[in-house]
Design a protein around this motif. Structure first.
Motif, mmCIF file in Angstrom:
data_model
loop_
_atom_site.group_PDB
_atom_site.id
_atom_site.type_symbol
_atom_site.label_atom_id
_atom_site.label_comp_id
_atom_site.label_asym_id
_atom_site.label_seq_id
_atom_site.Cartn_x
_atom_site.Cartn_y
_atom_site.Cartn_z
ATOM 1 N N ARG A 45 0.840 -1.423 -0.105
ATOM 2 C CA ARG A 45 -0.132 -0.162 -0.052
ATOM 3 C C ARG A 45 0.947 1.161 0.064
ATOM 4 O O ARG A 45 1.686 1.556 0.719
ATOM 5 N N GLU A 46 0.601 2.138 -1.090
ATOM 6 C CA GLU A 46 1.469 3.315 -1.180
ATOM 7 C C GLU A 46 0.600 4.422 -1.151
ATOM 8 O O GLU A 46 -0.881 4.050 -1.162
ATOM 9 N N SER A 47 1.055 5.645 -1.283
ATOM 10 C CA SER A 47 0.025 6.908 -1.163
ATOM 11 C C SER A 47 -0.650 7.140 -2.316
ATOM 12 O O SER A 47 -2.001 7.565 -2.152
ATOM 13 N N TYR A 85 -1.309 4.345 -4.775
ATOM 14 C CA TYR A 85 -1.730 3.342 -5.544
ATOM 15 C C TYR A 85 -1.543 1.881 -4.433
ATOM 16 O O TYR A 85 -1.017 2.166 -3.566
ATOM 17 N N ASN A 86 -2.323 1.009 -4.547
ATOM 18 C CA ASN A 86 -2.092 -0.366 -4.155
ATOM 19 C C ASN A 86 -1.238 -1.212 -5.059
ATOM 20 O O ASN A 86 -2.205 -1.343 -6.208
ATOM 21 N N PRO A 99 -5.922 3.749 -4.027
ATOM 22 C CA PRO A 99 -5.667 3.416 -2.671
ATOM 23 C C PRO A 99 -7.033 3.545 -1.944
ATOM 24 O O PRO A 99 -6.968 2.891 -0.929
ATOM 25 N N ASP A 100 -7.962 3.987 -2.410
ATOM 26 C CA ASP A 100 -9.424 4.112 -1.715
ATOM 27 C C ASP A 100 -10.350 3.063 -2.253
ATOM 28 O O ASP A 100 -11.458 3.365 -2.153
ATOM 29 N N ASP A 139 -8.197 -3.801 -3.571
ATOM 30 C CA ASP A 139 -7.071 -4.052 -3.958
ATOM 31 C C ASP A 139 -7.243 -5.333 -4.926
ATOM 32 O O ASP A 139 -8.284 -5.635 -4.796
ATOM 33 N N ARG A 194 -6.491 1.307 -11.989
ATOM 34 C CA ARG A 194 -7.209 2.491 -11.733
ATOM 35 C C ARG A 194 -8.022 3.147 -12.889
ATOM 36 O O ARG A 194 -7.460 3.372 -13.940
#
Length: 480
Positions: A98-100, A102-103, A118-119, A122, A411
């Motif tokens: 988990r990054e700021s 993207y996952n 990220p919201d 995944d 995404r």
């Protein structure tokens, strides 16, 4: 409330129950607390079957032969990994970073990698249809206390509280010595609600940082709530004036469903607490009710935690209920710990009661928590399954995550398209099962398939053909 609100309430109450239990478990076991304060944990599981209802001896032996070499692990820390290994070989693994922005989800041993927002869910959640990461419940016991000051400062900016030196008994916890009562009209609370959520959401998002999909669903539900009648927040304080719980009462509405909501919570560290939530329909018999109590005691080097919980949901004249009763004992000697006890879970649906009984025999040393858990399932009074689970809870180790450059970017895609893109990542599990089935004689294979058939299997939803999933993936490649 609609279906989503009932699920959200169940999730929220499950979280509240778990936070009490997790806090209690940390106090119950010094070694557990130390382990959970580290970088994370790895859970390793294997099992052997002793009995399966209506299963012939040959089929049971076949399953146990397979289980003999089957090991499932899950690592939860900075990154997440779930893996299935058979006879020492990797059958399937998945790792989530988990990054700021993207996952990143990577499948192996020969799978792909995928980037998701990220919201959003995944790729592992897209594949399984549900979240598999766990919130850090060990942080939750202090979440209410940390949030309380901001919450009540916010409430007092709109209404003047009424303070009372009034003793309130809270099951398993210390008595509240005083309280503050904040009273709203339904219209006032509806208008003020977004400001309340501004305080609640940061704590919720931190607690569910590993479950963005679940967090988004809960927030969507809370955003749409409206209130009516008289709504009251009661803040419970201990004798030193510290926050220890709350009570909320009022009518909440989502769409055309209106419920009379009561939430009661109180907890004292090193002692225990209680939580209850009820949401009966204002009109009709629909209802949702959950209760949970946790109690801690310690004497002569033996710590004991006792849990009691109930769940009842009535919807459209159908009732589903469940209960939890558990007692765990921890004998601490020279720093090592020995866990024992009994956990009983029951569920009643369509007037059929199923009961699971778990009896742990676990030892906590410097290496972690290891041992066996005996499992018995009964249905309608008859024993339908018995198994022995071998478990180990050990410290987390950093994972090797492939670079994001090798990943497909999902995404911006709809959930349906994103799910189609990852559908084939289940193929290694399917191929392994096919190979195991193919290794049996025709007679043994037919007997096993016959014994494994259930009504849910035979009448469940039809899975899409692998060819269709492959075509969807190919279409996605062409689009990219």
């Amino acid at each position: 409330m609609g279906r989503l609100l009932k699920r959200a309430c169940a999730w929220l109450l499950a979280a509240a129950i778990a936070l009490s239990c997790a806090g209690a478990l940390a106090e119950f076991s010094p070694r557990y607390e130390k382990l959970m304060n580290g970088e994370g944990v790895t859970l390793t599981l294997s099992a052997q079957l002793k009995q399966m209802s209506k299963m012939k001896k040959t089929s049971l032996e076949t399953l146990n032969d397979w289980l003999e070499g089957l090991v499932v692990t899950m690592s939860l820390g900075g990154d997440t990994e779930a893996a299935v290994r058979l006879n020492g070989d990797d059958v399937f693994w998945v790792r989530v970073q988990r990054e700021s922005g993207y996952n990143l989800t990577s499948f192996g041993p020969d799978g792909g990698a995928y980037m998701t927002a990220p919201d959003k869910a995944d790729a592992l959640e897209l594949l399984s249809g549900d979240s598999v990461s766990l919130p850090d419940w060990s942080q939750a016991p202090g979440a209410y206390v940390q949030m309380a000051t901001k919450l009540y400062d916010m409430l007092s900016s709109h209404v003047t509280p009424t303070a009372a030196k009034q003793t309130t008994t809270i099951k398993n916890a210390a008595k509240a010595a005083s309280n503050e009562l904040y009273t709203f009209t339904g219209d006032d609370l509806t208008e003020f609600w977004p400001r309340v959520l501004d305080v609640v959401y940061p704590a919720l998002e931190e607690l569910l940082s590993g479950q963005p999909g679940l967090c988004a669903q809960i927030e969507e539900t809370l955003d749409d709530l409206t209130f009516s009648g008289e709504c009251k927040f009661k803040r419970f304080l201990d004798k030193e004036g510290r926050d220890m719980g709350l009570q909320f009462t009022g009518n909440a509405e989502l769409g055309e469903e209106k419920r009379k909501v009561t939430l009661f919570y109180g907890f004292t560290p090193d002692k225990g607490g209680y939580i209850s939530f009820s949401a009966p329909a204002v009109k009709g018999k629909n209802n949702l009710k959950i209760t949970c109590g946790v109690q801690l005691t310690g004497k002569n080097g033996v710590n004991t935690v006792t849990l009691e919980g109930t769940y009842t949901r009535t919807l459209d004249k159908k009732t589903v209920s469940g209960s939890l009763n558990a007692t765990l004992k921890n004998v601490i000697k020279e720093g090592d710990e020995a866990w024992s006890g009994k956990v009983t879970l029951s569920r009643t649906a369509d007037k059929v009661k199923s009961t699971w009984t778990l009896t742990p025999a676990l030892t906590f040393t410097d290496e972690g928590l290891t041992g066996e858990i005996a499992l018995i399932k009964k249905q309608g009074g008859n024993t339908v399954a018995q198994a022995t689970i071998t478990a180990a809870l050990t410290p987390y180790h950093a994972l090797n995550i492939p670079p994001a450059a090798s990943a497909k970017d999902l995404r911006g895609l709809s959930d349906e398209r994103a799910q189609s893109a990852v559908a084939l990542e289940n193929l290694p599990l399917i191929e392994t099962l096919a190979e195991l089935m193919g290794s049996l004689s025709a007679a043994d294979r037919d007997a096993l398939l016959h014994d494994l058939r259930t009504d849910a299997w035979m009448n469940g939803p039809v899975a899409p053909a692998l060819e269709s999933a492959a075509e969807e993936a190919a279409d996605l490649e062409a689009d990219e």
